[in-house]
Design a protein around this motif. Sequence first.
Motif, PDB file in Angstrom:
ATOM      1  N   ASP A  86      26.535  62.441  81.840  1.00 32.76           N
ATOM      2  CA  ASP A  86      25.507  61.978  80.906  1.00 32.76           C
ATOM      3  C   ASP A  86      25.982  61.930  79.457  1.00 32.76           C
ATOM      4  OD1 ASP A  86      23.733  61.626  82.922  1.00 32.76           O
ATOM      5  OD2 ASP A  86      22.697  63.541  82.637  1.00 32.76           O
ATOM      6  N   VAL A  87      27.083  62.588  79.150  1.00 32.55           N
ATOM      7  CA  VAL A  87      27.585  62.617  77.776  1.00 32.55           C
ATOM      8  C   VAL A  87      28.344  61.326  77.499  1.00 32.55           C
ATOM      9  CG1 VAL A  87      29.122  63.802  76.167  1.00 32.55           C
ATOM     10  CG2 VAL A  87      27.757  65.119  77.787  1.00 32.55           C
ATOM     11  N   PRO A  88      27.964  60.580  76.440  1.00 35.48           N
ATOM     12  CA  PRO A  88      28.680  59.341  76.143  1.00 35.48           C
ATOM     13  C   PRO A  88      30.098  59.642  75.643  1.00 35.48           C
ATOM     14  CG  PRO A  88      27.032  59.781  74.469  1.00 35.48           C
ATOM     15  CD  PRO A  88      26.854  60.816  75.531  1.00 35.48           C
ATOM     16  N   GLU A  89      30.993  58.714  75.860  1.00 34.13           N
ATOM     17  CA  GLU A  89      32.383  58.862  75.417  1.00 34.13           C
ATOM     18  C   GLU A  89      32.445  58.858  73.897  1.00 34.13           C
ATOM     19  OE1 GLU A  89      35.232  59.319  77.154  1.00 34.13           O
ATOM     20  OE2 GLU A  89      33.953  59.561  78.914  1.00 34.13           O
ATOM     21  N   ARG A  90      33.292  59.688  73.349  1.00 34.79           N
ATOM     22  CA  ARG A  90      33.460  59.776  71.907  1.00 34.79           C
ATOM     23  C   ARG A  90      34.615  58.865  71.493  1.00 34.79           C
ATOM     24  NH1 ARG A  90      35.042  65.096  68.477  1.00 34.79           N
ATOM     25  NH2 ARG A  90      35.062  64.061  66.465  1.00 34.79           N
ATOM     26  N   LYS A  91      34.337  58.012  70.516  1.00 33.81           N
ATOM     27  CA  LYS A  91      35.364  57.089  70.045  1.00 33.81           C
ATOM     28  C   LYS A  91      36.232  57.762  69.001  1.00 33.81           C
ATOM     29  CE  LYS A  91      32.606  53.029  70.891  1.00 33.81           C
ATOM     30  NZ  LYS A  91      31.957  51.850  70.340  1.00 33.81           N
ATOM     31  N   GLU A  92      37.499  57.462  69.038  1.00 28.82           N
ATOM     32  CA  GLU A  92      38.453  58.044  68.087  1.00 28.82           C
ATOM     33  C   GLU A  92      38.209  57.468  66.698  1.00 28.82           C
ATOM     34  OE1 GLU A  92      40.673  60.487  68.661  1.00 28.82           O
ATOM     35  OE2 GLU A  92      39.839  60.596  70.666  1.00 28.82           O
ATOM     36  N   GLY A  93      38.221  58.327  65.682  1.00 25.39           N
ATOM     37  CA  GLY A  93      38.096  57.889  64.300  1.00 25.39           C
ATOM     38  C   GLY A  93      36.673  57.705  63.838  1.00 25.39           C
ATOM     39  N   VAL A  94      35.693  57.851  64.711  1.00 26.05           N
ATOM     40  CA  VAL A  94      34.294  57.693  64.336  1.00 26.05           C
ATOM     41  C   VAL A  94      33.675  59.083  64.274  1.00 26.05           C
ATOM     42  CG1 VAL A  94      32.061  56.718  64.982  1.00 26.05           C
ATOM     43  CG2 VAL A  94      34.176  55.446  65.427  1.00 26.05           C
ATOM     44  N   GLU A  95      33.089  59.397  63.166  1.00 24.07           N
ATOM     45  CA  GLU A  95      32.481  60.728  63.001  1.00 24.07           C
ATOM     46  C   GLU A  95      31.020  60.677  63.340  1.00 24.07           C
ATOM     47  OE1 GLU A  95      34.017  63.631  62.122  1.00 24.07           O
ATOM     48  OE2 GLU A  95      35.866  62.525  62.305  1.00 24.07           O
TER      49      GLU A  95
END
Length: 95
Positions: A86-95
Motif C-alpha cells: 500500500d505504500v507508494p514508491e518514493r521518487k529519488e530527488g523529490v522531498e
Amino acid sequence: MFDAILLGAAIALGLISIPIVYRMIVGPTIIDRAVALDMLVVQVVMGLALYSAWTGTSFAVIPALALTATAFIGTLALARFVARADVPERKEGVE
C-alpha cells in the motif's frame, strides 16, 4: 448427555465451515481470503479440541498449539506484505 453436546458442536463446526470455504474461494480480495483462512484454522483447532474432549486424551493439544502459532506467524507476514504494497514508491530527488 456430554456426547450429544459434543456431537452438536461438531455438526455446528461443520456447518459453519461452509461459508468460510466459500469466502476463501470467492473472496474478492486477498485480505478476504486471508481472514477466511484464519477462520478455517480456528475451526480446525476447535475440531481438535472437540476430538480431545470426545476421546478424553490430550493427544491433539500439541498439534493445535503448533497450528495456532503457524497461523499467527502467517497472518503477521501477510499483514506486513499488504502494508508494504500500500505504500507508494518514493521518487529519488523529490522531498
